[in-house]
Every structure is written in C-alpha cells, then in structure tokens.
Design a protein around this motif. Structure first.
Motif, short mmCIF file in Angstrom:
data_model
loop_
_atom_site.label_atom_id
_atom_site.label_comp_id
_atom_site.label_asym_id
_atom_site.label_seq_id
_atom_site.Cartn_x
_atom_site.Cartn_y
_atom_site.Cartn_z
N ARG A 1 7.87 9.26 -1.45
CA ARG A 1 8.90 8.67 -0.60
C ARG A 1 8.37 8.39 0.80
N HIS A 2 7.31 9.09 1.21
CA HIS A 2 6.72 8.87 2.53
C HIS A 2 5.52 7.94 2.41
N GLY A 3 5.24 7.21 3.44
CA GLY A 3 4.08 6.33 3.43
C GLY A 3 4.31 5.04 2.67
N ASP B 1 0.84 -1.20 0.00
CA ASP B 1 0.00 0.00 0.00
C ASP B 1 0.87 1.25 0.00
N ILE B 2 0.38 2.29 -0.65
CA ILE B 2 1.05 3.59 -0.65
C ILE B 2 0.08 4.63 -0.13
N ASP B 3 0.48 5.36 0.90
CA ASP B 3 -0.37 6.42 1.47
C ASP B 3 0.56 7.57 1.85
N ASP B 4 0.75 8.49 0.91
CA ASP B 4 1.68 9.59 1.08
C ASP B 4 0.91 10.91 1.03
N ASP B 5 0.80 11.56 2.18
CA ASP B 5 0.07 12.82 2.25
C ASP B 5 0.77 13.94 1.50
N LEU B 6 2.09 13.84 1.35
CA LEU B 6 2.83 14.91 0.69
C LEU B 6 2.69 14.85 -0.83
#
Length: 334
Positions: free
Chosen positions: A226-228, A197-202
């Motif tokens: 890169r985040h999440g 899963d990918i969950d990157d708020d940025l």
C-alpha cells in the motif's frame, strides 16, 4: 474481469475435487490427507442465536432444488504463527489481523454471485465477542475493522461483519500468508503488468513499471503493498489485490491442471493446508458439495464491488461506511 472470476469459481471446484483424478490406494490416502489439512472453527455454536436471520429457503422447482442463498466471509489473514508465516510477515500470532476481507454472496439458485470487499481501515463498532475461556470482550466504537480478528479471531471477525452489515454469515473461509504464497508457487507463479513503479519498504517489494513474473513470496508482497504506490491507502491496496486476482484467474484458467495429476494435487495440498473454515465446510466433501452447487453459475453474473466508504471525520487516514449507499448494498444481500 467478471468472466475471469466466474472461471475462478469453477476452477475452485476442480481443485476441490482433484482426488477424483488419482487412482488406486493413493487416492484414499490423498483424500484423507487433503481432508485432514483443513482446520475448522465452531462459529455457529459460539455465537448462538443473537445473529441476523438466515435467508429464506426458496420453494423447490422442477429445474432446481432449493439451495438457499449463502453469504461467506472470506479473510486473508496475516497470521504470523509458524516459521513460514513468520518469515513472510514477522511478529507473533497475537498480532494476526485480517489483511483482506470479502463477503461472497451466492444467490439461492446459484445463478449469480456478488463479491464485496471491506477495507480493513474501516472504522466500525466492534461488538462484545465471546472468548474461548467462556467470557466476553468489551464492545468498542470507532475501531479499525481488522482489529476484530486480532482481538477475537474468526468468531469476532464474523460477529463484527454481521454487526456492520446486518447480514448473516453462513460460512467462513480464511487463508494465511504462507498458504497463499504456496498456492501461487504450486501454480508456477503468476504474470502481471504494473502501470507504475512500486517501491514499498514495508512489503519489501520493488518493481519497475511493466511486465513481471512473480513467485509466491512476491505475489504476497504485491497483495499487501500500500506504500510506495498510488495514494498509499488501503483502497489502493484493494485495487492491487483485484489486479492480482485477475492475473491468478488467468493463470489458473490457462493451466490444464486435470492433465497433470501430480501438479493438481500439489495445488490442492497447498490450498487445503492453508484453509481455516467454519465447521460447516471443514471437510473435503463439504467443500466439494459447495463447489458442485456453483457449476451452473454464469461468469457474466459474478459482480465485484467494494463497500461504499468515505473519509472518517475523526481521522482522514481511516474510512467509514458511506450511508445510505452501504446499507442499500448490504440489504440487497439479505
């Protein structure tokens, strides 16, 4: 992946020469339009002679004329100038940085190529760079690699890469936010499968593990994520970028663009409209010439690596070149 990257090199030549499939007066207008899409930056005269030496040109042979080895700095820029780029990244043009950096080395006879990724979080020595006003910036130490572009644009990015590698950059290519997204959209999107899963708020990207069809905006977010996901590092982002390049090559190689001139032109228009190059590549003819020299390149002879790095002693969230391995890699490209 090497074979797919080889097809990408050849497909780039097809796109650069797309006007050949257009006919009549439209061809002349299309060539003029695509040619004027490309933006040029005079890097050679700005940097002068205080640079690494050019590779030696080989002697001509009966089978191949001397071409000379080439090193091309390819940047993916997060430039926020213009409404389209702003919508995709926000901020101002002064905040632009090089999100992605690769040195593409072409052997003298064009029989092999090496693509080296430079992590943007690498701490480097940023040399004094000339400014447009005729002055110079101050040299800085232990600063992030991508700050060079932010401070001094393409010229400083090239100078910093040459300082880091000891390798002369013969050419420069840059593609911006909106341009990358437009190219993906012109291709009809891209298909890939995520293993987690990918969950990157940025980057504003949320994907469940599994198969996905991404449009241009989503593909750009994937390239910047890169985040999440993973360890949240820039090295992890490079792995995602490599996966995206692989998926894009599959998309391009599976699309018979030559049988659809209108779509081919749309892709070429999006690509050239997003390019900034040095003055040695800032025309469609020069890009076609470069692409033509690559037609004999074997897919099995295209190697992709990342500059060897290790955690920076001063900051575990940054990296530094891992010597002597990094030095040996760059020496092999001179």
């Amino acid at each position: 992946m090497q074979r797919r990257r080889g097809r990408l090199v050849k497909t780039a030549g097809v796109v650069a020469g797309c006007v050949l499939v257009l006919t009549g007066g439209g061809a002349a207008w299309a060539y003029w339009h695509l040619d004027h899409n490309i933006r040029g930056v005079d890097i050679d005269s700005t940097l002068g002679d205080d640079r690494p030496p050019k590779p030696a040109t080989p002697e001509p042979s009966a089978t191949a004329p001397p071409a000379g080895a080439l090193n091309i700095l390819v940047l993916g820029s997060d430039s926020r100038s213009g409404s389209e780029n702003s919508a995709l990244g926000g901020g101002h043009s002064e905040g632009a940085r090089s999100d992605t950096a690769m040195v593409v080395h072409l052997d003298a006879d064009r029989s092999a190529a090496t693509v080296v990724s430079i992590p943007r979080d690498t701490l480097v020595e940023r040399p004094a760079c000339p400014t447009s006003s005729g002055g110079s910036t101050q040299a800085a130490y232990d600063v992030m690699f991508n700050s060079a572009y932010s401070l001094g644009g393409p010229v400083c990015a090239v100078k910093t890469v040459e300082k880091l590698t000891g390798v002369r950059m013969d050419h420069y290519l840059e593609i911006d936010f909106s341009g990358f997204a437009s190219v993906v959209d012109a291709l009809g999107g891209v298909d890939l499968t995520t293993s987690e899963d990918i969950d990157d708020d940025l980057s504003h990207l949320q994907l469940d593990a599994g198969y996905h069809h991404l449009d241009g905006k989503q593909a750009l977010a994937f390239a910047r994520t890169r985040h999440g996901v993973g360890d949240g590092s820039d090295l992890g982002r490079i792995k995602l970028q490599q996966q995206l390049v692989k998926a894009l090559v599959e998309k391009v190689s599976g699309s018979d663009l030559l049988t659809d001139p209108a779509r081919l032109y749309k892709v070429a228009d999006a690509l050239t409209g997003s390019l900034t190059t040095d003055t040695g590549l800032d025309s469609l003819g020069e890009l076609q010439s470069l692409a033509g020299s690559l037609k004999g390149l074997s897919a099995d002879e295209v190697k992709t690596v990342m500059m060897p790095v290790l955690p920076a002693p001063s900051d575990p969230n940054r990296v530094v070149a891992d010597e002597p391995e990094a030095g040996k890699l760059w020496a092999s490209l001179r």
